[in-house]
Design an enzyme around this catalytic site. Structure first.
Site, short mmCIF file in Angstrom:
data_model
loop_
_atom_site.label_atom_id
_atom_site.label_comp_id
_atom_site.label_asym_id
_atom_site.label_seq_id
_atom_site.Cartn_x
_atom_site.Cartn_y
_atom_site.Cartn_z
CB ALA A 246 44.51 51.70 54.12
CB ALA A 247 41.75 46.82 52.56
N PRO A 248 39.57 47.38 54.75
CG PRO A 248 37.45 46.96 55.71
CD PRO A 248 39.00 46.88 55.98
N GLY A 249 38.99 50.05 55.10
CA GLY A 249 38.79 51.53 55.01
C GLY A 249 37.99 52.17 56.26
CE LYS A 251 40.93 49.43 62.99
NZ LYS A 251 40.37 48.24 62.50
CD GLU A 274 45.16 46.22 51.55
OE1 GLU A 274 45.46 44.93 51.58
OE2 GLU A 274 44.86 46.42 52.65
CG ASP A 302 54.17 45.29 52.33
OD1 ASP A 302 54.14 45.88 53.25
OD2 ASP A 302 54.53 44.15 52.33
CG ASP A 322 43.58 46.97 62.95
OD1 ASP A 322 43.52 46.82 64.05
OD2 ASP A 322 42.75 46.36 62.01
CB CYS A 429 40.25 42.25 65.83
SG CYS A 429 40.70 41.63 64.27
#
Length: 595
Positions: A246-249, A251, A274, A302, A322, A429
């Protein structure tokens, strides 16, 4: 005075430490100066460096003050002439004395530069510098820049409300090309045709201090980064959503905005995992500022350790992934920032006669000399570290991609085990086949995917905005065993994959996303043991951490998304081995006790 020495040392980077300038600052634990102060000094000095370079050379400061280096001269001159608090050093310090000896001449040359560029006041000059207008004037022809993408946070505002308030003074253009070639801080915007509530702005536009930004009504998020949550095509019947990394948040809050628009009663949740404690705090701040009350943050937790059959996840119908990747598609803000340094060898000559001042002598050719070309530092000020391992080190890069793709396949097939899940988006990415299509096809070949009926969402089934996206998946021969892919279904799967390229007329970073949907019934696949075909044992070293232990959070920006590089791709496998060893020891003790 340690501020200037420490800043110069980090800029010079004598130890060749990898990562961005910002990451290098926060890696150092023995700094006497505040990391934020160092960062701010370089960020501001870099804006003025194209002007101060000529000012320092004209005054021949480096010829007369041998104790100053080009970097020190630039930093000190900036604070002497442009900082409200002046040079941050004791009045008797040797460096302060060295630069203040030239204050009158430096100030006069800065005034000449301002007049030459036709600015009536220093404040007007400053506004132009901050907007990047001055440097844009020196560019030859049209230069494609990475736009500033802004997503309207529909939890707190609406597109129409923002267009009549925050962007009231902006003019709408009909082409992204107008944004990509816009100079400075021109007030224009482009309404994106693929992602709802997304705007493209010129790169120098700064909204960091606007009420809309500080209240969480708008979020800085690259267009490609908006694809995963939108591609999930969330519906009320999908139940809860998991964001496994999740981080940084960005999405996470995007998914939350979609869920919130469908669930006024707040019965649906976005469960955000996270595992890093520091990044969990960033995630919590972003979630709070975005007003995403439906998000349940599972900090320092996790996703791979989550049990799919747990009652906590019985209503999870969609999963967003991601995971850590090589980050080779990332572009920093403006891609790179140039620090123009003065040359110690620049020639000067005193002009005799009334009204004539010292001027810089130029060679007949306008091209810079080799010495002048060296007097420039290109650095990434943002928190992006696109590639820790040099691309020419093919063997090391391949090892790294192998380790990362092993982890990525592991987390993807784990998501496929959640009994109620019917949708998954997998994104990176990265520009590499191994982390993108390679992981997709390997996941499709696993028993869990086959038993539970997972397949790639076909292009014709995708939401309208992304169905129109032309750039699709690609196949690289020799990267996968041919038997793993059925030829008749390969093209459908590739057409379902979406790619973005950096540095193109689309204005995105390099990105990959694929959606999976499920047609089969619940299977009985094992949760705790991965099939041999699912996970290859990594033959690569552990991926090194970026180490961005920041003191402050810079807000909603995809630049922080690059911190995913910190994750160790082999950590999961190591944890599994440790757990197995511990269980083995415990079983042995039990057996001994029984005897």
């Amino acid at each position: 005075m340690s501020l200037y020495y420490e800043t110069a040392t980090i800029l010079e980077n004598p130890d060749k430490v990898g990562g961005s300038f910002k990451a290098r600052i926060f890696k150092k634990k023995d700094l006497k100066s505040k990391p934020g102060q160092i960062y701010a000094l370089v960020a501001e000095a870099s804006k003025w460096s194209i002007v101060l370079k000529d000012v320092i050379e004209t005054c021949a400061v480096l010829k007369e003050e041998r104790k100053l280096t080009p970097i020190l001269a630039l930093l000190l001159t900036h604070d002497l002439l442009l900082s409200k608090s002046g040079v941050a050093a004791h009045k008797d310090h040797v460096l302060r004395l060295a630069i203040e000896r030239h204050k009158a001449r430096l100030s006069a040359e800065l005034t000449k530069s301002r007049i030459r560029h036709k600015f009536p006041t220093l404040d007007a000059f400053r506004l132009a510098i901050n907007a990047g207008d001055l440097e844009a004037e020196d560019d030859e022809g049209e230069k494609i820049r990475h736009p500033r993408w802004v997503r309207v946070n529909t939890i707190k505002s609406t597109l129409s409300a923002q267009l009549t308030s925050t962007f009231a003074s902006f003019h709408q253009v009909n082409s992204i090309g107008d944004i990509l070639t816009a100079k400075g801080s021109k007030k224009i915007y482009f309404l994106d045709p693929n992602i709802p509530n997304l705007l493209a702005l010129p790169p120098r536009i700064d909204f960091a201090k606007t009420p809309a930004y500080t209240k969480g009504e708008i979020i800085f998020q690259d267009k490609a980064s908006c694809f995963p949550a939108y591609l999930l095509d969330l519906q009320e019947t999908d139940g809860d959503v998991i964001d496994g990394c999740a981080a940084p948040g960005n999405k996470t809050t995007h998914a939350a905005a979609i869920v919130s628009s469908q669930s006024a009663g707040g019965e649906r949740k976005v469960i955000a995992f996270e595992r890093d404690k520091g990044r969990t705090e960033i995630l919590k701040k972003m979630v709070k500022l975005a007003g995403a009350d439906c998000v349940m943050v599972k900090g320092a937790s996790d996703f791979i350790a989550a049990k799919p059959n747990s009652p906590d996840y019985e209503n999870v119908g969609a999963i967003l992934l991601d995971p850590s990747c090589s980050g080779t598609g990332i572009v920093g803000r403006d891609d790179a920032i140039k620090l123009h340094l003065p040359s110690a060898t620049a020639e000067t000559v005193k002009q005799s006669g009334s009204g004539k001042n010292k001027k810089r002598k130029r060679n007949e050719s306008s091209k810079p000399t080799p010495d002048e070309e060296k007097q420039q530092v290109t650095l990434d000020l943002d928190d992006t570290a696109p590639e820790e391992i040099p691309l020419d080190a093919a063997d090391k890069l391949q090892d790294r991609l192998t380790a990362l793709s092993t982890f990525q396949l592991h987390i993807l097939t784990h998501a496929m085990r959640f009994p109620s899940a019917r949708k998954i988006t997998y994104s990176t990415c990265s520009i590499h086949f191994e982390e993108n299509e390679g992981v997709v096809f390997q996941a499709l070949a696993t028993s869990v995917a086959k038993e539970r009926g997972w397949r790639v969402l076909r292009r014709e089934e995708q939401v309208d905005g992304l169905r129109k996206w032309d750039r699709r998946g690609q196949w690289e021969e020799g990267k996968l065993n041919g038997s793993i892919v059925e030829e008749r279904s390969k093209q459908d799967a590739l057409d379902g994959c979406i790619r973005c390229d950096k540095g193109t007329e689309q204005g995105t970073m390099g990105f990959f996303v694929a959606a999976f949907v499920r047609e089969g019934e619940d299977g009985e696949a094992e949760e705790d043991n991965m099939d041999a075909e699912e996970v290859r044992k990594p033959a690569a070293p552990t991926v090194e951490q970026d180490g961005d232990d920041e003191e402050e959070w810079d807000g909603f920006s995809d630049d922080e998304g690059a911190a995913e590089l910190k994750a160790k791709a082999e950590e999961v496998a190591m944890e599994k081995e440790k757990e197995a060893a511990a269980n083995k020891r415990q079983n042995k003790k039990r057996k001994t006790a029984k005897q």
